[in-house]
Design an enzyme around this catalytic site. Structure first.
Site, PDB file in Angstrom:
ATOM      1  N   HIS A 104       0.843  -1.190   0.000  1.00  0.00           N
ATOM      2  CA  HIS A 104       0.000   0.000   0.000  1.00  0.00           C
ATOM      3  C   HIS A 104       0.884   1.248   0.000  1.00  0.00           C
ATOM      4  O   HIS A 104       1.972   1.231   0.589  1.00  0.00           O
ATOM      5  CB  HIS A 104      -0.876   0.029   1.258  1.00  0.00           C
ATOM      6  CG  HIS A 104      -1.886  -1.065   1.312  1.00  0.00           C
ATOM      7  ND1 HIS A 104      -1.574  -2.335   1.761  1.00  0.00           N
ATOM      8  CD2 HIS A 104      -3.192  -1.103   0.967  1.00  0.00           C
ATOM      9  CE1 HIS A 104      -2.662  -3.095   1.694  1.00  0.00           C
ATOM     10  NE2 HIS A 104      -3.647  -2.383   1.218  1.00  0.00           N
ATOM     11  N   MET A 126       8.740  -2.281   4.483  1.00  0.00           N
ATOM     12  CA  MET A 126       9.108  -2.434   3.072  1.00  0.00           C
ATOM     13  C   MET A 126       9.823  -1.188   2.561  1.00  0.00           C
ATOM     14  O   MET A 126      10.732  -1.273   1.728  1.00  0.00           O
ATOM     15  CB  MET A 126       7.868  -2.723   2.224  1.00  0.00           C
ATOM     16  CG  MET A 126       7.233  -4.080   2.491  1.00  0.00           C
ATOM     17  SD  MET A 126       8.374  -5.458   2.306  1.00  0.00           S
ATOM     18  CE  MET A 126       8.769  -5.354   0.564  1.00  0.00           C
ATOM     19  N   GLU A 127       9.426  -0.024   3.066  1.00  0.00           N
ATOM     20  CA  GLU A 127      10.094   1.216   2.663  1.00  0.00           C
ATOM     21  C   GLU A 127      11.532   1.245   3.215  1.00  0.00           C
ATOM     22  O   GLU A 127      12.454   1.673   2.526  1.00  0.00           O
ATOM     23  CB  GLU A 127       9.306   2.422   3.187  1.00  0.00           C
ATOM     24  CG  GLU A 127       8.049   2.733   2.393  1.00  0.00           C
ATOM     25  CD  GLU A 127       6.943   1.698   2.548  1.00  0.00           C
ATOM     26  OE1 GLU A 127       7.006   0.903   3.502  1.00  0.00           O
ATOM     27  OE2 GLU A 127       6.018   1.686   1.717  1.00  0.00           O
ATOM     28  N   ASP A 148      26.949   0.306  -8.132  1.00  0.00           N
ATOM     29  CA  ASP A 148      27.127   0.941  -9.449  1.00  0.00           C
ATOM     30  C   ASP A 148      28.303   1.913  -9.448  1.00  0.00           C
ATOM     31  O   ASP A 148      29.081   1.967 -10.415  1.00  0.00           O
ATOM     32  CB  ASP A 148      25.834   1.681  -9.808  1.00  0.00           C
ATOM     33  CG  ASP A 148      25.921   2.337 -11.173  1.00  0.00           C
ATOM     34  OD1 ASP A 148      26.274   1.631 -12.148  1.00  0.00           O
ATOM     35  OD2 ASP A 148      25.649   3.543 -11.282  1.00  0.00           O
TER      36      ASP A 148
END
Length: 304
Positions: A63, A99-100, A114
């Protein structure tokens, strides 16, 4: 996506970590800020912030969560040739923010990978995990007050007592209490008669019940006697209980303001009266569980 409309709004917290392993030479160049793509941690931090905000767009069943606080910290672990990433997130909402926090760690790790790959071909991202989660049903600090408590449920309904209608609210309340680890000692059905209600409540108080929940008789009908009867028995009314129940219900139906739900105590027994409709009873209990059991400690004089 799961239906979270029945969840309470509460403070949520999550903390996550992850690691990027590299060579000894790379660690020295990171410390010296001598890298081909510039500011390693500044770029990784900005990317983690942006990534965490995009979590619900990346993870299909997540959500959208309002992020009220987010922090990212980096630690160079020279003895392990690794960079540790630590995120912390807070939100006031209906669902968790882990989750964030995990997305922030993951994006930061990918950015570090990277930016370092031109000078190090042996990079490895590892051990991304949730360290802590608070808030909601999983908040053990609040849930512990409910575990082991004893409760009884009193259905105050002329029609259920006469067998013209099957009880739904009492059973629903019992299920919610059991989910919190509360022992449901008895579920009894009486007509909405003041004397019948009074006798049962006082008997359960003598048995030192931690919580008595009555359901039904909180409306405005000529036979809605429960609220007035319970109020007359209370040693002390606890207005916040009813305020929370009505506020929670008002977000779901405009009729919640018409409920005369009440909460208080008789001795060291909490007494809560909730509506007789199954939905109204469930929503009222969801609004106050499990925090209401914190009152046990306060009533024993053990502070907060």
């Amino acid at each position: 996506m799961n239906d979270i409309t029945g969840k309470k709004t509460s403070l949520r917290f999550a903390e996550a970590e992850g690691f990027v392993h590299c060579s000894r030479e790379t660690i020295l160049r990171v410390k010296g800020n001598n890298l081909p793509k510039g500011d390693l941690f500044g770029v990784a931090k900005a990317a983690a912030l942006l990534g965490s905000k995009k979590t619900s767009e990346l993870i299909p069943h997540c959500h959208p969560v309002p992020i009220d606080f987010f922090s990212i910290n980096f630690e160079i672990l020279e003895d392990k040739n690794a960079i540790r990433i630590l995120t912390q997130a807070k939100s006031i909402g209906k669902t968790g923010i882990e989750m964030e926090a995990l997305t922030g760690v993951t994006v930061a790790a990918l950015v570090i990978y990277d930016l370092l790959k031109p000078i190090d071909k042996g990079l490895e991202i590892s051990s991304i995990r949730l360290l802590e989660k608070k808030g909601g049903k999983s908040d053990s600090q609040i849930a512990k007050f409910a575990a082991g408590a004893r409760a009884s449920i009193l259905v105050c309904s002329d029609s259920c007592y006469a067998g013209k209608k099957e009880d739904g609210s009492g059973k629903a309340i019992g299920e919610l209490l059991l989910e919190q680890g509360v022992e449901v000692v008895e579920l009894k059905i009486v007509p909405d008669e003041p004397e019948e209600i009074r006798k049962v409540i006082l008997h359960w108080c003598e048995e030192k019940m931690d919580l008595i929940v009555t359901t039904g008789g909180t409306g405005l009908g000529p036979r809605d006697n429960t609220t007035d009867t319970v109020k007359s028995l209370l040693d002390q009314e606890i207005p916040g209980i009813a305020e929370v129940m009505r506020s929670f219900g008002q977000d779901r139906t405009p009729f919640a303001m018409l409920s005369r739900s009440v909460g208080g105590r008789i001795g060291k027994t909490l007494v809560v009266s909730v509506p007789g409709s199954t939905n109204g009873a469930k929503e009222s209990m969801i609004a106050i569980l499990p925090a209401i059991f914190h009152a046990k400690k306060m009533m024993r004089g053990e502070g907060h």
